[in-house]
Design a protein around this motif. Structure first.
Motif, PDB file in Angstrom:
ATOM      1  N   PRO A 245      10.534 -27.564  28.066  1.00  0.00           N
ATOM      2  CA  PRO A 245      11.281 -28.385  27.112  1.00  0.00           C
ATOM      3  C   PRO A 245      11.351 -27.704  25.740  1.00  0.00           C
ATOM      4  O   PRO A 245      10.347 -27.184  25.243  1.00  0.00           O
ATOM      5  CB  PRO A 245      10.474 -29.684  27.047  1.00  0.00           C
ATOM      6  CG  PRO A 245       9.735 -29.730  28.345  1.00  0.00           C
ATOM      7  CD  PRO A 245       9.409 -28.310  28.677  1.00  0.00           C
ATOM      8  N   VAL A 246      12.537 -27.703  25.134  1.00  0.00           N
ATOM      9  CA  VAL A 246      12.752 -27.018  23.857  1.00  0.00           C
ATOM     10  C   VAL A 246      13.492 -27.938  22.894  1.00  0.00           C
ATOM     11  O   VAL A 246      14.530 -28.509  23.235  1.00  0.00           O
ATOM     12  CB  VAL A 246      13.562 -25.722  24.033  1.00  0.00           C
ATOM     13  CG1 VAL A 246      13.822 -25.059  22.672  1.00  0.00           C
ATOM     14  CG2 VAL A 246      12.860 -24.746  24.949  1.00  0.00           C
ATOM     15  N   LEU A 247      12.951 -28.058  21.688  1.00  0.00           N
ATOM     16  CA  LEU A 247      13.672 -28.641  20.560  1.00  0.00           C
ATOM     17  C   LEU A 247      14.031 -27.485  19.632  1.00  0.00           C
ATOM     18  O   LEU A 247      13.159 -26.826  19.081  1.00  0.00           O
ATOM     19  CB  LEU A 247      12.816 -29.666  19.816  1.00  0.00           C
ATOM     20  CG  LEU A 247      13.384 -30.183  18.482  1.00  0.00           C
ATOM     21  CD1 LEU A 247      14.746 -30.848  18.676  1.00  0.00           C
ATOM     22  CD2 LEU A 247      12.390 -31.143  17.811  1.00  0.00           C
ATOM     23  N   LEU A 269      22.491 -21.489  26.422  1.00  0.00           N
ATOM     24  CA  LEU A 269      21.979 -20.506  27.378  1.00  0.00           C
ATOM     25  C   LEU A 269      20.510 -20.719  27.735  1.00  0.00           C
ATOM     26  O   LEU A 269      20.017 -20.112  28.696  1.00  0.00           O
ATOM     27  CB  LEU A 269      22.175 -19.091  26.829  1.00  0.00           C
ATOM     28  CG  LEU A 269      23.617 -18.584  26.821  1.00  0.00           C
ATOM     29  CD1 LEU A 269      23.710 -17.276  26.043  1.00  0.00           C
ATOM     30  CD2 LEU A 269      24.145 -18.396  28.237  1.00  0.00           C
ATOM     31  N   LEU A 270      19.806 -21.560  26.987  1.00  0.00           N
ATOM     32  CA  LEU A 270      18.418 -21.839  27.337  1.00  0.00           C
ATOM     33  C   LEU A 270      18.347 -22.381  28.758  1.00  0.00           C
ATOM     34  O   LEU A 270      19.142 -23.233  29.152  1.00  0.00           O
ATOM     35  CB  LEU A 270      17.805 -22.855  26.368  1.00  0.00           C
ATOM     36  CG  LEU A 270      17.532 -22.383  24.941  1.00  0.00           C
ATOM     37  CD1 LEU A 270      17.166 -23.571  24.049  1.00  0.00           C
ATOM     38  CD2 LEU A 270      16.424 -21.333  24.909  1.00  0.00           C
ATOM     39  N   GLY A 271      17.368 -21.884  29.524  1.00  0.00           N
ATOM     40  CA  GLY A 271      17.226 -22.304  30.916  1.00  0.00           C
ATOM     41  C   GLY A 271      16.590 -23.663  31.089  1.00  0.00           C
ATOM     42  O   GLY A 271      16.467 -24.146  32.220  1.00  0.00           O
ATOM     43  N   SER A 272      16.203 -24.304  30.007  1.00  0.00           N
ATOM     44  CA  SER A 272      15.535 -25.602  30.062  1.00  0.00           C
ATOM     45  C   SER A 272      16.511 -26.697  30.487  1.00  0.00           C
ATOM     46  O   SER A 272      17.657 -26.736  30.028  1.00  0.00           O
ATOM     47  CB  SER A 272      14.958 -25.962  28.695  1.00  0.00           C
ATOM     48  OG  SER A 272      14.193 -24.916  28.154  1.00  0.00           O
ATOM     49  N   THR A 273      16.030 -27.582  31.322  1.00  0.00           N
ATOM     50  CA  THR A 273      16.822 -28.767  31.649  1.00  0.00           C
ATOM     51  C   THR A 273      16.574 -29.880  30.639  1.00  0.00           C
ATOM     52  O   THR A 273      17.402 -30.782  30.484  1.00  0.00           O
ATOM     53  CB  THR A 273      16.474 -29.279  33.059  1.00  0.00           C
ATOM     54  OG1 THR A 273      15.058 -29.520  33.136  1.00  0.00           O
ATOM     55  CG2 THR A 273      16.854 -28.242  34.107  1.00  0.00           C
ATOM     56  N   ASP A 274      15.445 -29.820  29.964  1.00  0.00           N
ATOM     57  CA  ASP A 274      15.077 -30.788  28.933  1.00  0.00           C
ATOM     58  C   ASP A 274      15.114 -30.063  27.598  1.00  0.00           C
ATOM     59  O   ASP A 274      14.193 -29.315  27.253  1.00  0.00           O
ATOM     60  CB  ASP A 274      13.681 -31.338  29.221  1.00  0.00           C
ATOM     61  CG  ASP A 274      13.276 -32.447  28.264  1.00  0.00           C
ATOM     62  OD1 ASP A 274      14.039 -32.723  27.319  1.00  0.00           O
ATOM     63  OD2 ASP A 274      12.185 -33.016  28.445  1.00  0.00           O
ATOM     64  N   LYS A 275      16.191 -30.230  26.859  1.00  0.00           N
ATOM     65  CA  LYS A 275      16.335 -29.510  25.590  1.00  0.00           C
ATOM     66  C   LYS A 275      17.179 -30.330  24.619  1.00  0.00           C
ATOM     67  O   LYS A 275      18.046 -31.108  25.032  1.00  0.00           O
ATOM     68  CB  LYS A 275      16.959 -28.138  25.812  1.00  0.00           C
ATOM     69  CG  LYS A 275      18.323 -28.153  26.496  1.00  0.00           C
ATOM     70  CD  LYS A 275      18.817 -26.726  26.762  1.00  0.00           C
ATOM     71  CE  LYS A 275      20.176 -26.734  27.448  1.00  0.00           C
ATOM     72  NZ  LYS A 275      20.680 -25.364  27.705  1.00  0.00           N
TER      73      LYS A 275
END
Length: 308
Positions: A245-247, A269-275
């Motif tokens: 997860p990324v903020l 492009l971030l691979g996170s599904t939770d962002k």
């Protein structure tokens, strides 16, 4: 790369910008200390980067906590922040004061231990790569070293861990995850203020300085210094490896990058599904973005509380 029509003044500007892109021209001292913001329990720590470069930091402790945040910083700052308010040479970049220790204090008081460290060629960490900054391309090794230090530490190694990775430090963290995914599999989440696309930033700088037609020459000068081209220092090449997860935050009207679409592309492009992507409004100054969570900590605290 045709530079036959460049004037001496333009060439000097190109060389100045190239050096600005890849060489921290000064170090930012530890002008704020943890005790200045009421952090009573902390210690100086020292550990090697993945390539052996000695790194230095603070381990700031929260009482009876098993939660840890590993934090780094942008170029040309330190784990303390940036002292543009001191005047030259720092004010040649920006005259603002950036206080990261205020951010660390919010986290410590909320129950998080914080390991804040200086990247190579910054703060009190050692010089490496001829003093050249790769805006992540060399510094990923420091992110690996910090995580290895935590994993091998008798107390920190059993804690739940999250990341606070900023600008150059965010670029470095993306690449570290790309190169060593297993090392970062247990990271709970990341807060990533202002990952920087040097292609966008230096194109904007070149245009502002009237040398936008000489970007290839600027790249060549950066390579001569021992650095990378601006395109090569783009975090978008590594963003897909980030699965946690990324903020992420960006200054929407950032005069230095002048391209909100570029920041959006990095996020996409971030691979996170939770962002989540938060746009900081009401300023054109990139450096205001680094102070945001010092002045407005609740979003940061809510984000970390959700995952760690």
């Amino acid at each position: 790369m045709d530079s036959s029509n460049i004037t001496p003044e333009q060439l000097a500007t190109v060389k100045y910008l190239a050096e600005f892109a890849v060489r921290p021209m000064f170090r930012t001292p530890l002008f704020v200390k943890p005790e200045d913001w009421g952090i009573e329990s902390y210690e100086d720590v020292f550990f090697p980067s993945a390539d052996g470069t000695p790194l230095e930091g603070w381990l700031m402790r929260a009482e009876n906590s098993n939660k840890l945040i590993i934090a780094n910083h942008p170029m040309p700052m330190s784990r303390a922040g940036f002292c543009g308010h001191f005047g030259q040479p720092w004010s040649n970049v920006d005259d603002i004061k950036i206080d990261f220790v205020k951010i660390w204090s919010h986290l410590v008081k909320a129950g998080y231990n914080v390991l804040a460290y200086d990247l190579r060629n910054h703060g009190t960490s050692s010089t490496a790569n001829g003093g050249i900054c790769g805006i992540g391309r060399y510094e990923w090794r420091d992110c690996v070293g910090a995580k290895q230090y935590v994993d091998n530490h008798p107390e920190l190694g059993v804690m739940d861990v999250a990341l606070y990775s900023q600008c150059t430090g965010a670029n470095a963290q993306f690449e570290a995850i790309k190169k060593h995914p297993a090392l970062f599999e247990n990271i709970k989440c990341m807060l990533a203020p202002l990952p920087v696309s040097m292609e966008a930033l230096m194109t904007s700088f070149a245009n502002l300085q009237g040398v936008g037609d000489y970007l290839e020459l600027m790249d060549f000068e950066q390579i001569k210094f021992g650095g990378y081209t601006n395109k090569e220092m783009n975090p978008q090449f590594f963003a897909d490896a980030v699965k946690m997860p990324v903020l992420m935050t960006q200054v929407r009207d950032d005069l230095w990058t002048d391209n909100p679409a570029d920041g959006q592309k990095t996020f996409d492009l971030l691979g996170s599904t939770d962002k989540e992507l938060f746009w900081i409004e009401g300023t054109t100054r990139r450096f205001d973005g680094y102070n945001y969570f010092g002045e407005n900590p609740q979003m940061m605290l809510d984000w970390f509380a959700k995952y760690i």
